[in-house]
Design a protein around this motif. Sequence first.
Motif, short mmCIF file in Angstrom:
data_model
loop_
_atom_site.label_atom_id
_atom_site.label_comp_id
_atom_site.label_asym_id
_atom_site.label_seq_id
_atom_site.Cartn_x
_atom_site.Cartn_y
_atom_site.Cartn_z
N VAL A 36 0.85 -1.20 0.00
CA VAL A 36 0.00 0.00 0.00
C VAL A 36 0.88 1.24 0.00
O VAL A 36 1.89 1.31 0.69
CB VAL A 36 -0.94 0.04 1.22
N VAL A 37 0.48 2.22 -0.80
CA VAL A 37 1.11 3.54 -0.82
C VAL A 37 0.07 4.58 -0.41
O VAL A 37 -1.00 4.63 -1.01
CB VAL A 37 1.67 3.88 -2.23
N ASN A 38 0.37 5.36 0.63
CA ASN A 38 -0.54 6.42 1.03
C ASN A 38 -0.25 7.68 0.23
O ASN A 38 0.85 8.22 0.26
CB ASN A 38 -0.39 6.73 2.53
N LEU A 39 -1.27 8.15 -0.51
CA LEU A 39 -1.13 9.38 -1.29
C LEU A 39 -1.98 10.52 -0.74
O LEU A 39 -2.19 11.52 -1.43
CB LEU A 39 -1.52 9.11 -2.76
N VAL A 78 -4.54 20.56 -2.53
CA VAL A 78 -4.27 20.69 -3.96
C VAL A 78 -2.81 21.07 -4.20
O VAL A 78 -2.15 20.52 -5.08
CB VAL A 78 -5.21 21.73 -4.59
N PHE A 79 -2.29 21.98 -3.37
CA PHE A 79 -0.88 22.37 -3.49
C PHE A 79 0.02 21.16 -3.27
O PHE A 79 1.00 20.95 -4.01
CB PHE A 79 -0.55 23.46 -2.47
N CYS A 80 -0.30 20.34 -2.25
CA CYS A 80 0.50 19.15 -1.96
C CYS A 80 0.52 18.18 -3.14
O CYS A 80 1.56 17.64 -3.50
CB CYS A 80 -0.05 18.43 -0.73
N MET A 81 -0.65 17.97 -3.76
CA MET A 81 -0.73 17.02 -4.86
C MET A 81 -0.01 17.55 -6.10
O MET A 81 0.59 16.77 -6.86
CB MET A 81 -2.19 16.70 -5.18
N GLU A 82 -0.07 18.86 -6.33
CA GLU A 82 0.65 19.43 -7.47
C GLU A 82 2.16 19.36 -7.23
O GLU A 82 2.94 19.12 -8.16
CB GLU A 82 0.20 20.87 -7.70
N TYR A 83 2.57 19.53 -5.98
CA TYR A 83 3.99 19.38 -5.63
C TYR A 83 4.42 17.94 -5.85
O TYR A 83 5.51 17.67 -6.36
CB TYR A 83 4.20 19.80 -4.17
N ASP A 101 4.86 -6.45 -9.05
CA ASP A 101 4.33 -5.74 -7.90
C ASP A 101 2.81 -5.60 -8.02
O ASP A 101 2.27 -5.47 -9.11
CB ASP A 101 4.93 -4.33 -7.83
N TYR A 102 2.12 -5.61 -6.88
CA TYR A 102 0.69 -5.33 -6.83
C TYR A 102 0.51 -4.30 -5.72
O TYR A 102 0.70 -4.62 -4.54
CB TYR A 102 -0.10 -6.60 -6.53
N ILE A 103 0.16 -3.08 -6.09
CA ILE A 103 0.17 -1.98 -5.14
C ILE A 103 -1.19 -1.27 -5.11
O ILE A 103 -1.78 -0.99 -6.15
CB ILE A 103 1.27 -0.96 -5.49
N LEU A 104 -1.67 -0.99 -3.89
CA LEU A 104 -2.87 -0.19 -3.69
C LEU A 104 -2.45 1.24 -3.36
O LEU A 104 -1.67 1.46 -2.43
CB LEU A 104 -3.72 -0.74 -2.53
N PHE A 105 -2.94 2.20 -4.13
CA PHE A 105 -2.66 3.60 -3.87
C PHE A 105 -3.87 4.22 -3.19
O PHE A 105 -4.93 4.39 -3.80
CB PHE A 105 -2.34 4.34 -5.17
N ASP A 106 -3.72 4.55 -1.91
CA ASP A 106 -4.80 5.15 -1.12
C ASP A 106 -4.81 6.65 -1.40
O ASP A 106 -3.96 7.40 -0.92
CB ASP A 106 -4.54 4.87 0.37
#
Length: 284
Positions: A36-39, A78-83, A101-106
């Motif tokens: 899992v990757v926390n986004l 929004v600023f964080c995601m654009e960064y 790899d099998y990855i879940l992006f949260d």
Amino acid sequence: MPRYAQLVMGPAGSGKSTYCATMVQHCEALHRSVQVVNLDPAAEHFNYSVMADIRELIEVDDVMEDDSLRFGPNGGLVFCMEYFANNFDWLESCLGHVEDDYILFDCPGQIELYTHLPVMKQLVQQLEQWEFRVCGVFLVDSQFMVESFKFISGILAALSAMISLEIPQVNIMTKMDLLSKKAKKEIEKFLDPDMYSLLDDSTSDFRSKKFKKLTKAICGLIDDYSMVRFLPYDQSDEESMNIVLQHIDFAIQYGEDLEFKEPKEQEDESSSMFDEYFQEHQNE
């Protein structure tokens, strides 16, 4: 060998982090390795271990406290995601180059990230360049979807993400385990909906002819093209979780090198399991 990814999306409170945690546990029981990757740069806590956490790169609280930026919660996110989009090399270094790899992006819950901002689309394109097969998994709280108008709003949100990202997408109603027996029976009609029937059921609620005409046009678009269908996700029921995982695996052709699955066979099998799930829960 290809790599596989689920982009777990949905409004705030729809159960994205819970989905990731329970899906990891389910896959472990099947002897499958899932990371899992926390986004979500605004995440406070989650019940799973991560291979990467965007908060190590940038955090919403830090952005909001920056006097030179003066962002609120939404602007800060929004600023964080654009960064983040300008620093995909950080994600690449975290993911490494392991095959299969099998990855879940949260992902974050702000709807604007999937409607009129390019960040998530850029992420999808970058993952595809890294040889990931990507499936969108759009979650909506089943407790929110028991009324026709709220259901139509949920469909439009899911449809917006589907059109924006241009990837296979599986739509899920979460928190089925929290519904009463009566609510579970009522919600069946929303899983594979007949939009015109839902419209007829809500005719008495219309206060404006223009609103009725707009709603009818939206229902016609959804029904005529069969663009959106939902699967139930009950974290207390292994069969329900397995049905969802099968649909996602089929969308990204997970394990196709091991065994090819005919679409019709997969569809028939999933439909059968889908019906059995509701029959069992109606008899409880």
